[in-house]
Motif scaffolding. Sequence first.
Motif, mmCIF file in Angstrom:
data_model
loop_
_atom_site.group_PDB
_atom_site.id
_atom_site.type_symbol
_atom_site.label_atom_id
_atom_site.label_comp_id
_atom_site.label_asym_id
_atom_site.label_seq_id
_atom_site.Cartn_x
_atom_site.Cartn_y
_atom_site.Cartn_z
ATOM 1 N N SER A 156 -2.020 -6.670 -9.284
ATOM 2 C CA SER A 156 -3.168 -7.217 -8.494
ATOM 3 C C SER A 156 -3.137 -8.680 -8.690
ATOM 4 O O SER A 156 -3.529 -9.188 -7.569
ATOM 5 N N LYS A 157 -2.851 -9.318 -9.730
ATOM 6 C CA LYS A 157 -2.792 -10.483 -10.101
ATOM 7 C C LYS A 157 -1.834 -11.215 -9.260
ATOM 8 O O LYS A 157 -2.036 -12.417 -8.607
ATOM 9 N N ASP A 187 -1.726 -2.108 -12.473
ATOM 10 C CA ASP A 187 -2.927 -2.647 -12.036
ATOM 11 C C ASP A 187 -3.213 -3.979 -12.195
ATOM 12 O O ASP A 187 -3.626 -4.671 -11.082
ATOM 13 N N ALA A 203 -0.788 -10.250 -6.290
ATOM 14 C CA ALA A 203 -0.890 -10.361 -4.850
ATOM 15 C C ALA A 203 -2.110 -10.743 -4.382
ATOM 16 O O ALA A 203 -2.250 -11.239 -3.232
ATOM 17 N N GLY A 204 -2.930 -11.100 -5.392
ATOM 18 C CA GLY A 204 -4.168 -11.689 -5.003
ATOM 19 C C GLY A 204 -5.256 -10.758 -4.458
ATOM 20 O O GLY A 204 -6.278 -11.321 -4.012
ATOM 21 N N ARG A 205 -4.904 -9.706 -4.416
ATOM 22 C CA ARG A 205 -5.710 -8.316 -4.120
ATOM 23 C C ARG A 205 -5.355 -7.061 -4.952
ATOM 24 O O ARG A 205 -4.419 -7.108 -5.456
ATOM 25 N N PRO A 206 -6.365 -6.030 -4.929
ATOM 26 C CA PRO A 206 -5.823 -4.791 -5.559
ATOM 27 C C PRO A 206 -4.771 -4.370 -4.872
ATOM 28 O O PRO A 206 -4.482 -4.100 -3.877
ATOM 29 N N VAL A 207 -3.630 -3.916 -6.089
ATOM 30 C CA VAL A 207 -2.618 -3.023 -5.802
ATOM 31 C C VAL A 207 -2.706 -1.748 -6.627
ATOM 32 O O VAL A 207 -2.726 -1.989 -7.763
ATOM 33 N N ASP A 256 0.968 -1.098 0.009
ATOM 34 C CA ASP A 256 -0.017 -0.119 0.009
ATOM 35 C C ASP A 256 0.908 1.295 0.223
ATOM 36 O O ASP A 256 0.419 2.524 0.041
#
Length: 342
Positions: free
Chosen positions: A220-221, A216, A223-227, A170
């Motif tokens: 995100s892919k 993006d 990390a498995g979550r939005p980055v 983040d």
Amino acid sequence: MTHRIAILGASGYTGAELVRLIATHPDMTITALSADRKAGMAMAEVFPFLRHLDLPRLCKIDEIDFSQVDLCFCALPHGTTQEVISALPRNLKIVDLSADFRLRDAAAYEKWYGAPHKALDLQAEAVYGLTEFYRSEIASARLVAGTGCNAATGQFALRPLIAAGVIDLDDILIDLKAGVSGAGRTPKEMLLHAELSGGTHTYSAGGKHRHLGEFDQEFSKIAGRPVMVQFTPHLLPMNRGILATVYVKGDAKTIHQTLESAYASEPFLQVLPFGQLPSTRDIVGSNYCHLGVIGDRIPGRAVVVSVLDNLNKGSSGQALQNANLMLGLPETMGLTLAPIFP
């Protein structure tokens, strides 16, 4: 076996770079070169630095016999490429250097490029062309979408760190400087010598740059979550090269070890000893990316610097690296020339 190659959009910078690289490739020969406004001209007229080569004349795309082509590079502007590729034979291997097939989500494409995608079936088929991370998919692909040059520079610095969980997802800031050839060969007032020389400026700042769509998607892919990263690009009065200074939270030595381990067997990714930072002057004209890591005076923060040649490793060299895989050739073939210095 010599593979027959066509280059669409050969009158632009990335097209010329492809010609320069393929000219000494032992298993490729150029059989067709297309241009729009310059159709009918000899390549030597458009790019005198290539006058020593025996090349086909530039022609219109509809004049090419694609039954005599094994692989086609598309170095055309985004927005037009999807329609051009849709009209090509469906058994033809294609490496696209434009932005038209980089984003897997049609809504994301429309968001960043301002128009609906016109070839959704091809978009679903395309493999993202960051070679070091999509090798197996690229080797079996028919259509490969080359990355943005800025996007590649930032991803080489960050992908292993995100995957290993060694940085704060983040709090990532990418401050990037790019040479003017990344803007293409079409005349633009802002790229006149008097407008650009002697200074620098930001562009597409505040989260407006289109390569953020790739960051993006890919981060995100992993990390498995939005980055979401902060990203500010700057235009420098130099012909080639990109330097990305990436600010992250994490232990600097762990970050360095993570990159060193991730890229230990990569032929084109060079991680410098801890505490050393690379320069764009060390990669000009080559398919190499150099990376360096230093700690910051603020504990728990680090700086990662990534440099590459936007026309080579960031575009045409990457495209040739992908084409080698698609044709079953050694990945490094035609790409191991040393950088140019000074």
